[in-house]
Design an enzyme around this catalytic site. Structure first.
Site, PDB file in Angstrom:
ATOM      1  CB  ILE A  54      -3.013  -1.322  -1.823  1.00 33.54           C
ATOM      2  CG1 ILE A  54      -3.075  -2.846  -1.885  1.00 33.54           C
ATOM      3  CG2 ILE A  54      -4.289  -0.764  -1.197  1.00 33.54           C
ATOM      4  CD1 ILE A  54      -3.182  -3.516  -0.520  1.00 33.54           C
TER       5      ILE A  54
ATOM      6  CD1 TRP B 192      -2.422   1.966   0.627  1.00 31.98           C
ATOM      7  CD2 TRP B 192      -1.646   2.035   2.718  1.00 31.98           C
ATOM      8  NE1 TRP B 192      -2.938   3.099   1.226  1.00 31.98           N
ATOM      9  CE2 TRP B 192      -2.470   3.169   2.511  1.00 31.98           C
ATOM     10  CE3 TRP B 192      -1.047   1.862   3.963  1.00 31.98           C
ATOM     11  CZ2 TRP B 192      -2.700   4.117   3.496  1.00 31.98           C
ATOM     12  CZ3 TRP B 192      -1.280   2.809   4.944  1.00 31.98           C
ATOM     13  CH2 TRP B 192      -2.103   3.915   4.714  1.00 31.98           C
ATOM     14  CB  SER B 193       0.981   4.224   0.500  1.00 34.27           C
ATOM     15  OG  SER B 193       1.307   5.592   0.430  1.00 34.27           O
ATOM     16  CG  MET B 194       7.325   3.996   0.457  1.00 29.57           C
ATOM     17  SD  MET B 194       8.185   4.609   1.925  1.00 29.57           S
ATOM     18  CE  MET B 194       9.854   4.060   1.586  1.00 29.57           C
TER      19      MET B 194
ATOM     20  N   GLY C 166       3.767  -0.103  -2.206  1.00 29.00           N
ATOM     21  CA  GLY C 166       3.566  -0.537  -3.579  1.00 29.00           C
ATOM     22  C   GLY C 166       4.781  -0.253  -4.441  1.00 29.00           C
TER      23      GLY C 166
END
Length: 343
Positions: free
Chosen positions: A203, A176-178, A180
């Site tokens: 994500i 998720w976020s970073m 990813g």
């Protein structure tokens, strides 16, 4: 479960701390910290306040094990070290086993900018007991190690640790976020080594996150102010060692994100986008991933914002999409769906 008020002085002290951190009027001893609005960041603050008030340092993993006042009071009042939250028993490993009984190919989920993996707890539960689920925590959260210096360096380190557990593919990564961006780089590095990554899910991650760090920026002051706002605390109250370590991790990660440009990856990629966004143009451009996802990019929408898609009820939809995607992975020897590009 029915509301149960604090029964002991320890439980009363913890309830007071929960009220301060979560801004809830009267938490019950069986209320789940995270279901009351707690986050990875606020859990760090809460345990820092426990250490300041009671003089006991509770590892974050013990709190994840049972995020309830009654359970935490029991831990504080006893010397029991029994834990159902099981960091992998490899010295210095960042791997944390979030779903202990899974028999399917492990899914490795990479930390976001804050460094911890508590944000994935609800998702891990909803993917089912059969899915082995590992979180990959950032280096430096304990204050004893230096945080990672770049996205490629973090990816190399995490791949090395993962290969101690799973020496060869197929691999499954998600973030998720970073997280990813790191997962994408991990998949790219393994592809370059001739390994097979059969599942890569991003994500609401961005190929080129906004928010550059201009030269001369006092990043330490910016991070401290950010935490003060997020945690509703005065900046001068963020100097407890656990929070100082978190601030350092955030500083390093923000610099790493700002300096990173993803390189092309030839495998298939699944992007799960938050529906509620402020930058519709970037959303329409697939968060910037299509030019570097040369093996195909599938984009699915998840209700919520960047920060709420991992929380109930949105996480139910996210888990459903991921379960379907994982079931669709072709079994070994079945080439029918490999190499297809979806949109």
């Amino acid at each position: 479960m029915a509301f149960v008020a604090p029964r002991t002085p320890m439980e009363e002290t913890l309830a007071t701390l929960w009220t301060e951190v979560l801004d809830v009027p009267a938490p019950g001893i069986h209320d789940n910290f995270f279901q009351l609005g707690g986050t990875s960041l606020s859990s760090v603050l809460m345990l820092a306040r426990v250490q300041e008030t009671l003089g006991t340092d509770i590892p974050l993993e013990r709190f994840f094990e049972a995020p309830f006042i009654a359970a935490l009071a029991t831990v504080l009042e006893s010397s029991s070290e029994v834990s159902v939250y099981k960091p992998l028993e490899i010295p210095g490993s960042p791997l944390v086993l979030l779903s202990p009984n899974g028999t399917q190919t492990p899914l490795f989920c990479i930390h976001p900018v804050g460094g911890d993996v508590l944000c994935y707890s609800e998702l891990a539960r909803r993917l089912g007991e059969e899915q082995a689920f590992y979180g990959v925590r950032a280096q430096g959260l304990d204050g004893a190690q230096e945080p990672g210096q770049s996205i490629p360096a973090m990816a190399r380190s995490y791949v090395d640790h993962i290969r101690q557990l799973q020496p060869s593919g197929p691999y499954r990564f998600m973030g998720w976020s970073m997280g990813g961006a790191i997962a994408f780089e991990m998949a790219r590095q393994l592809e370059a080594q001739g390994e097979h990554v059969e599942f890569l899910a991003l994500i609401d991650a961005y190929a080129h996150p906004t928010g550059e760090v201009p030269p001369g920026t006092d990043l330490g002051a910016r991070v401290k102010q950010y935490l003060a706002q997020e945690l509703h605390q005065d900046a001068e109250h963020l100097d407890q060692p656990r929070l100082v370590a978190l601030r350092k991790v955030l500083e390093h990660h923000l610099l790493a994100i700002a300096a990173h440009t993803p390189e092309p990856y030839g495998g298939e990629v699944l992007l799960l986008q938050a529906e509620d966004v402020s930058n519709r143009a970037l959303q329409a451009n697939d968060n910037g991933w299509r030019p570097v996802a040369t093996g195909g990019l599938q984009v699915l929408s998840v209700p919520g914002t960047h920060h709420t898609l991992l929380r109930p009820p949105n996480v139910d939809r996210l888990a459903g999409l991921l379960r379907a995607a994982l079931r669709a992975i072709p079994r070994e020897g079945d080439p029918s769906s490999r190499g297809k590009q979806a949109s």
